[in-house]
Scaffold this motif. Structure first.
Motif, PDB file in Angstrom:
ATOM      1  N   GLN A 169      69.843 -73.628 -35.914  1.00 45.46           N
ATOM      2  CA  GLN A 169      69.996 -73.242 -37.318  1.00 45.46           C
ATOM      3  C   GLN A 169      71.468 -73.145 -37.712  1.00 45.46           C
ATOM      4  O   GLN A 169      71.900 -73.740 -38.682  1.00 45.46           O
ATOM      5  N   SER A 188      60.913 -69.827 -35.447  1.00 50.04           N
ATOM      6  CA  SER A 188      61.972 -70.007 -34.446  1.00 50.04           C
ATOM      7  C   SER A 188      61.488 -69.591 -33.070  1.00 50.04           C
ATOM      8  O   SER A 188      61.856 -70.197 -32.061  1.00 50.04           O
ATOM      9  N   ASP A 194      65.853 -76.500 -36.163  1.00 50.66           N
ATOM     10  CA  ASP A 194      65.512 -75.182 -36.700  1.00 50.66           C
ATOM     11  C   ASP A 194      66.187 -75.036 -38.055  1.00 50.66           C
ATOM     12  O   ASP A 194      67.416 -75.016 -38.141  1.00 50.66           O
ATOM     13  N   GLU A 195      65.405 -74.977 -39.101  1.00 50.85           N
ATOM     14  CA  GLU A 195      65.905 -74.847 -40.467  1.00 50.85           C
ATOM     15  C   GLU A 195      67.048 -75.844 -40.734  1.00 50.85           C
ATOM     16  O   GLU A 195      68.175 -75.443 -40.999  1.00 50.85           O
TER      17      GLU A 195
END
Ligand SMILES: Nc1ncnc2c1ncn2[C@@H]1O[C@H](COP(=O)(O)OP(=O)(O)O)[C@@H](O)[C@H]1O
Ligand SMILES: [Mg+2]
Lengths: 379, 264
Positions: free
Chosen positions: B99, B55, B176-177
């Motif tokens: 995320q 991240s 992100d994820e």
């Protein structure tokens, strides 16, 4: 803000081929061109009154989603007139974008009509303060805030006014009951305590001026500010802190918004509008509280009580108290929001931020109030 | 190539170049001397265990945090050195799906998606509405514009966040994820969208994830970060890594349970 109304990066050429109208598009067509281009093409079709329209896209070097959407809208409006419509020499990239668009979904009505419930932010916890670092962070934030205010003074149309009204309601209207109640009680208490003393000297009438001066000069502004700090500085910190935890602040930045202009300035404006008004309202209720004691316990008439009150309040001090209230408002919005932005980690930090917002704001309000007392004494 | 591209650069020019990047928080260094390139149109996945700095690297690439050392070039511009106006223009070419979906809870999904458009003057309300519907359609959320994020499932919120990230037709999308907190079905749907958008719009994608199965399915190219090494320990397409990687950190992370190279 981006001005998209300036020179378009595309060219539109019309050619009549008997009953057919050919529109030849060239160059870059993007979001900012969409509305104007649609109008121009519709006008061209209306003026020529052709039996069929052909759009030639071979000269288009780039077209974004909004541009492609414009073509689809044009097709709809032309087909509705019973005119046939074709796109020719469509570049492969544009064809692929069109393949991703769910055309039927563009006009389908939403599953739910507009308006619905709103979520509420919450959080509680313990406080922790690191003084010197903290002070530097507060000052840095204040600098950013001042810069944002200056920017928005120059560009008032960028202020999110609907947010301002939302917070006026939150901070002001919803604060009315508690501010009124506390003020009336404070008025009652001061009048009652002072009447015990003044009655002995037959000076009961001075209860009125004592209450009025104490409330208008000191207690009204500071009590109101402390109550609003408790209600709103904490709410600001919780709101922004939660947004940080959810990456919402980062999302704003990546979308090109200044989070301070976007999130803080509306709260600041609302608080600065509301706090002086709430202070006047508190003054009124404080005097009312004193009057209850005066009329019920000291055999004064309401008229004499009010007349005496009015005589003892100078316009200067009334104005000074409103200025004070506006300054306190700035402190509340500044500290409340800054504490929210300080949240780095998870939700548990939000609780600490809210508590710290209230403690710091209250402390600063009292300090600034003392400074005002000294300065006003020499004016 | 004469294509639907924003600039006259060739297809093989990198859109992002990270040069000897060093980053950390306070005393601790998280990333040390990292070099990488993101190529136009590719799906680049950055993988690694929890806490290895994925991240952090992503935030460096979108200019949310500044490098302690080194540079991040986006479209040739050093993102830490450009003026605000240029930075905003760069950011308009970038979409990010965070995320946690980062949808604003006080706005409807439609208002969330329309938000980036509010930075532009002279766009009619009707156009805004149609663009919102078009983007919602691309992520299979037709009809949900008046719902609040709290009323949507996790998978729907993720896709809503994707619609918002895509609303200005970014050249590069960051994730992100993306599949964090999603069940396999929602995760598979998101994967399909990612692949479809990459193929259909040609959008360059940078995906940061520790979910190996997702990465092996969508990546054109994989970079693996390692916490101990504070940098990249492997790079290549899924096939290349499967066939050639010998580093036990890489094999254990990406191909656990599969036979080692040459041992099949
Ligand atoms: N804002 C921050 N302040 C201090 N340390 C941080 C911060 N953000 C991340 N870290 C630390 O940096 C390391 C890498 O974090 P991150 O990039 O989020 O890892 P990943 O995304 O790979 O799980 C972790 O050890 C984390 O604790
Ligand atoms: Mg992470």
């Amino acid at each position: 803000m981006t001005d998209t109304t300036s020179k378009p990066g595309y060219e539109l050429t019309e050619r009549d081929e008997g009953s057919a109208l050919v529109l030849y598009l060239q160059g870059r067509i993007t979001l900012g061109d969409a509305d104007l281009l649609l109008a121009r093409m519709n006008d061209a079709v209306a003026a020529g009154n052709p039996a069929s329209v052909r759009i030639d896209l071979s000269g288009v070097s780039y077209m974004d989603g909004a541009g492609v959407l414009t073509l689809l809208r044009l097709e709809d409006s032309i087909r509705k007139k019973g005119v046939s419509f074709t796109l020719v020499r469509v570049p492969e990239e544009i064809r692929r974008v069109m393949g991703l668009i769910d055309r039927e979904g563009l006009t389908r009505s939403p599953l739910r009509a507009e308006g619905g419930p709103v979520g509420i932010v919450e959080g509680l916890g313990s406080a922790s303060v690191r003084i010197s670092e903290d002070f530097a962070a507060m000052m840095a934030f204040l600098g950013d805030l001042v810069a944002a205010v200056i920017h928005l003074l120059r560009h008032p149309r960028e202020v999110r006014w609907e947010d301002v009204f939302f917070y006026v309601r939150r901070v002001g209207a919803e604060g009315l009951p508690i501010v009124g109640l506390i003020s009336i009680l404070i008025g009652l208490i001061i009048a009652f305590m002072s009447s015990l003393q003044l009655k002995q000297f037959g000076a009961s009438i001075y209860v009125a001026s004592l209450v009025a001066v104490a409330i208008v000069r000191e207690l009204g502004p500071i009590m109101t500010a402390i109550l609003v700090a408790g209600r709103s500085a904490s709410a600001f910190a919780a709101e922004i802190g939660t947004m940080r935890v959810n990456d919402e602040v980062d999302a704003l930045v990546t979308m090109g918004f200044d989070p301070i202009r976007f999130l803080v300035v509306p709260k600041l404006i609302a608080t600065v509008i509301v706090l002086p008004l709430l202070t006047l309202y508190a003054d009124l209720f404080g005097i009312l509280g004193g009057m209850i004691v005066g009329v019920a316990g000291l055999d004064l008439t309401a008229y004499t009580y009010l007349q005496e009150s009015q005589r003892s309040i100078s316009v200067f001090f009334l104005n000074a108290s409103l200025v004070k209230a506006a300054v306190f408002a700035c402190i509340i919005a500044w500290i409340g929001c800054q504490r929210g932005f300080q949240v780095r980690g998870g939700v548990e930090e939000v609780g600490a931020a809210t508590t710290s917002a209230v403690v710091t704001a209250t402390l600063l309000i009292v300090v600034v109030d003392s400074a005002f007392a000294v300065v006003l004494n020499y004016l | 190539m004469k294509g639907n591209r924003d600039t006259a650069q060739g297809p093989d020019d990198p859109v992002i170049v990270v040069e000897s990047l060093t980053a950390g928080f306070g005393e601790t260094t998280i990333l040390e001397n990292v070099n990488l390139k993101v190529l136009r149109g590719e799906i680049l996945c950055i993988v690694g265990g929890s806490g290895c700095g994925k991240s952090t690297l992503l935030k460096q690439m979108i200019g949310l945090i500044r490098p302690d050392n080194g540079r991040v070039l986006v479209g040739g511009d050093d993102i830490a050195a450009v003026d605000d106006e240029r930075l905003n223009r760069i950011r308009r070419g970038i979409g990010v799906l965070f995320q946690s979906d980062a949808l604003f809870g006080s706005m409807t999904l439609g208002e969330n998606v329309a938000l980036p458009l509010s930075g532009f003057k002279g766009i009619s309300a009707e156009t805004v509405q149609l663009i919102v519907r078009m983007k919602l359609g691309m992520v299979n959320l037709v009809g949900y514009e008046n719902h609040y994020p709290a009323e949507l499932s996790g998978g729907m919120r993720k896709r809503g966040g994707l619609a918002r990230a895509m609303v200005l037709d970014p050249q590069i999308l960051f994730f992100d994820e993306p599949s964090a907190g999603l069940d396999p079905i929602n995760s598979a749907e998101l994967e399909t969208l990612i692949r479809g958008i990459n193929a259909g719009l040609g959008t360059t994608m940078v995906i940061v994830s520790h979910q190996v199965d997702l990465v092996l399915r969508v990546a054109h190219r994989i970079l693996m970060l390692d916490r101990g090494a504070k940098g990249i320990v492997a790079a290549g397409s899924p096939e290349e890594l499967r066939n050639t990687a010998t580093d036990p950190r890489v094999r254990n992370f990406l191909f656990r349970g599969e036979a080692a190279v040459g041992g099949r």
